[in-house]
Design a protein around this motif. Sequence first.
Motif, short mmCIF file in Angstrom:
data_model
loop_
_atom_site.label_atom_id
_atom_site.label_comp_id
_atom_site.label_asym_id
_atom_site.label_seq_id
_atom_site.Cartn_x
_atom_site.Cartn_y
_atom_site.Cartn_z
N HIS A 188 -21.65 -11.38 30.34
CA HIS A 188 -22.50 -10.82 29.29
C HIS A 188 -23.89 -10.47 29.82
O HIS A 188 -24.41 -11.17 30.69
CB HIS A 188 -22.67 -11.82 28.14
CG HIS A 188 -21.39 -12.19 27.45
ND1 HIS A 188 -20.41 -12.97 28.05
CD2 HIS A 188 -20.94 -11.91 26.20
CE1 HIS A 188 -19.41 -13.15 27.20
NE2 HIS A 188 -19.70 -12.51 26.07
N THR A 228 -19.69 -7.35 28.21
CA THR A 228 -20.29 -7.36 26.87
C THR A 228 -21.80 -7.27 26.99
O THR A 228 -22.40 -7.89 27.87
CB THR A 228 -19.93 -8.66 26.11
OG1 THR A 228 -18.52 -8.74 25.93
CG2 THR A 228 -20.60 -8.69 24.73
N ILE A 285 -21.97 -16.19 23.52
CA ILE A 285 -21.55 -16.38 24.91
C ILE A 285 -20.72 -17.66 25.04
O ILE A 285 -19.70 -17.68 25.72
CB ILE A 285 -22.79 -16.41 25.83
CG1 ILE A 285 -23.41 -15.01 25.89
CG2 ILE A 285 -22.41 -16.90 27.23
CD1 ILE A 285 -24.77 -14.96 26.56
N SER A 322 -17.40 -16.53 26.61
CA SER A 322 -17.61 -16.47 28.05
C SER A 322 -16.47 -17.12 28.82
O SER A 322 -15.89 -18.12 28.38
CB SER A 322 -18.92 -17.16 28.43
OG SER A 322 -19.05 -17.28 29.83
N GLU A 340 -23.63 -14.95 33.47
CA GLU A 340 -24.30 -14.49 32.26
C GLU A 340 -25.73 -14.10 32.61
O GLU A 340 -26.36 -14.73 33.47
CB GLU A 340 -24.31 -15.58 31.18
CG GLU A 340 -22.93 -16.17 30.88
CD GLU A 340 -21.91 -15.16 30.37
OE1 GLU A 340 -22.32 -14.03 30.02
OE2 GLU A 340 -20.73 -15.49 30.32
#
Length: 419
Positions: A233, A265, A336, A340, A345
């Motif tokens: 993300h 994302t 997340i 995730s 991240e």
Amino acid sequence: MTTSASSDVLDTARRAKAAAAELAPQPSGVRDAALLAIADALRARTGEILTANAADVARARDNGTGEAMIDRLTLTAERVAAIAADVAHVVTLPDPVGEVLRGSTLANGLEIRQIRVPLGVVGIIYEARPNVTVDAAALCLKSGNAVLLRGSGSAYASNTALVGVVRDAIGTAGLPADAVQLVPGESRDSVKELMRARGLVDVLIPRGGASLIRTVVEESTVPVIETGTGNCHVYVDEHADLDMALRVLVNAKASRVSVCNSAETVLVHAAVAGAFLPRALSALAGAGVTVHGDAAWQAAGDAVLPATDEDWAAEYLSLDIAAAVVPDLDAAVAHIRRWSSGHTEAIVTRDQAAARRFVAQVDAAAVMVNASTRFTDGAEFGFGAEIGISTQKLHARGPMGLPELTSTKYVVTGDGHIR
């Protein structure tokens, strides 16, 4: 699996175990010379390697393989040169074998040292990417390990050619050729046999899609280091520099879509959504990216597809990205945490307090602050060619370089001490 095929896999593992015992005590200089020989041989035999790879790519296209997987499979002269350069770079890295992690002298005079030692025989099960064949061999040899390579059937010709080059090179350099072997067989049965070779194989490292990794983790009797998928993300905070955020987002998503550290994302704080979404949609469209968004993203662009739970969970490995607007940092972290895969991240923000909160609350192998997710890579971290990116918490996490290919043992030295 037939008895003959099973015997072939086990015989290969036995030869690897014998080679590992011979390889482990070799001086660092001998192993380094073998690596330089590999790099030279790769350059000298590039044409042979590309011919084998072309056959694999043609077969993959005939079988209707997607472009993301074909990109992973394809070798070019430039990619072979880069692989050779990576091998040569491994030579320059510190040898972890024999490193003293801690030591002390007890009151009774006993000297205790904890030192790094090779794992022994490392099995690598991986999909499509023939560069892994050489990366794994180089890192295992540098750290004193024998390696068993089980690539996918789609890259069988490429891997056969590469392993042949590597074995010839290390043999002429004085190391046992069986320190690097291709696991025989192209069926899944040979993979299963490798996973059950406990006592001959010390650890397995799967590299590939979620299904492969799950199968190895759940079915192997050999210890496994799990390398996870990359549902990564990028969170654009309310205090983000939007120009920076745009650069980071496009690079994280579109610089190379077929790798596990590409972003899947993007989350945008509601306070900057009005200014950022139109620019992001334009930039992503310019890079050929299809956006699967929530209501806010759909309102901002006619071409945005509606996002579903499948999109939030997806590792696309394609020119697609899921997108949502969130009310605050806590909501971004919650999203997340829900979706995730624990790989990488990223947050883009000028607020150091927000960055610290994000780093503290997000549970991932790597957390980026104002940087692209694409930096989660052994070479980018300065480790040299990586063996994989671990998303578990034991025995390694994140990009795995040379130290992660070692275990430890205690050496206790006395002078006739008895207890």
